[in-house]
Design a protein around this motif. Structure first.
Motif, PDB file in Angstrom:
ATOM      1  N   GLU A  18       0.862  -1.195   0.000  1.00 43.41           N
ATOM      2  CA  GLU A  18       0.000   0.000   0.000  1.00 43.41           C
ATOM      3  C   GLU A  18       0.890   1.234   0.000  1.00 43.41           C
ATOM      4  OE1 GLU A  18      -3.544  -0.324  -0.115  1.00 43.41           O
ATOM      5  OE2 GLU A  18      -2.960   1.660  -0.818  1.00 43.41           O
ATOM      6  N   SER A  19       0.768   2.067  -1.049  1.00 47.91           N
ATOM      7  CA  SER A  19       1.758   3.129  -1.262  1.00 47.91           C
ATOM      8  C   SER A  19       1.583   4.321  -0.335  1.00 47.91           C
ATOM      9  CB  SER A  19       1.686   3.605  -2.700  1.00 47.91           C
ATOM     10  OG  SER A  19       0.438   4.225  -2.917  1.00 47.91           O
TER      11      SER A  19
ATOM     12  N   GLN B 290      -0.471   6.637  -1.078  1.00 48.47           N
ATOM     13  CA  GLN B 290      -0.958   7.689  -1.975  1.00 48.47           C
ATOM     14  C   GLN B 290      -2.446   7.528  -2.274  1.00 48.47           C
ATOM     15  OE1 GLN B 290       0.898  10.153  -3.063  1.00 48.47           O
ATOM     16  NE2 GLN B 290       2.901   9.412  -2.426  1.00 48.47           N
TER      17      GLN B 290
ATOM     18  N   PRO C 176       7.778   2.966  -1.989  1.00 51.97           N
ATOM     19  CA  PRO C 176       6.399   2.603  -2.361  1.00 51.97           C
ATOM     20  C   PRO C 176       6.166   2.460  -3.859  1.00 51.97           C
ATOM     21  CG  PRO C 176       6.386   4.311  -0.691  1.00 51.97           C
ATOM     22  CD  PRO C 176       7.813   4.136  -1.110  1.00 51.97           C
TER      23      PRO C 176
END
Lengths: 151, 108
Positions: free
Chosen positions: B31-32, B34, B67
């Motif tokens: 999960e970035s 963003q 990420p």
């Protein structure tokens, strides 16, 4: 304030032009400057030269979520002469950093492959740092079609 | 991520001095930080931030991960083998979990 039809048209044309500018990837964006700074920190302020490093990336990535990317560096990989590390950055992502590969003489060959995310059409840059401090750079522009329609 | 399962491909045997190719993949959402959920709240970052490979205790390859690496991070790299031994792979998660995997190789 009452807008005449002519004023309204001029305003909306300006807004469209402005929105269009936001999507132009180029060295003028703040992300490119951040990417540049990261690379300078990585090489210790040295300007990297062209050559010896090869970055392989698709010209068009239909899905920006998994873009296959490979780097390889021409090096003997002996304890006297080897590639210390390769840094990958993407200058149009919200955060330009992608990954740093650290090699040792036991790697045999300085090459690695991974899969990365790209937010939009942009340049992917790879910089290699050798054990003698010299640095090499290669870059590729990858077109990203987020809708996946292959255009 | 409790269900992160590493998958590693290492040849079973090799000639002395041969350069082999190693492929690794680990299940992880990456999960970035963003993205936003349906309510518009940012989803917190949760990624694997480093990966390393050792052979008989000596470092071979390692990677600092940001990420921008895709979900289920995949790495392909090389190793030069001169003796029989064991490769040890380590992934470090943001939440402090460490996943490891070992693979033996016989050198003729």
């Amino acid at each position: 304030m009452e807008l005449t039809r002519r004023q309204a048209l001029a305003l909306s044309a300006g807004a469209v032009a402005f929105a269009g500018l936001g999507f132009v990837p180029g060295p003028a964006s703040a992300d490119a400057a951040a990417a540049e700074k990261r690379l300078m920190d990585f090489t210790g302020g040295k300007a990297p030269q062209e050559g010896r490093i090869t970055l392989t990336a698709p010209e068009i990535a239909e899905n920006g979520n998994t873009v296959p990317i490979s780097v390889s560096v021409d090096s003997e990989m002996t304890p006297d002469s080897y590639v210390e590390a390769v840094m990958l950055v993407a200058d149009g992502n919200p955060n330009p950093a992608v990954a740093t590969f650290n090699f040792t003489p036991s790697s045999g060959v300085a090459a690695a492959t991974t899969r990365m995310r790209l937010a939009q059409t942009q340049n992917v840059i790879a910089v290699a740092r050798m054990n003698d401090g010299s640095a090499y750079i290669d870059r590729k522009q990858v077109k990203v079609t987020i809708g996946g329609c292959g255009g | 991520m409790a269900n992160s399962k590493p998958r590693v491909k290492v040849p079973k045997s090799a000639e002395a001095g041969e350069v082999i190719t190693i492929k690794t993949l680990i299940n992880h959402t990456m999960e970035s930080g963003q993205r936003k959920d349906k309510q518009g709240n940012p989803i917190p970052r949760s990624i694997i931030n480093s990966f390393s490979c050792e052979f008989n205790g000596q470092p071979v390859f390692s990677c600092d991960i940001e990420p921008a690496i895709s979900a289920n991070p995949y790495f392909e790299f090389n190793a030069k083998v001169v003796e029989s031994g064991t490769f040890k792979f380590t992934w470090v998660d943001d939440d402090g979990s460490v996943y490891t995997h070992e693979a033996p190789i016989t050198v003729k």
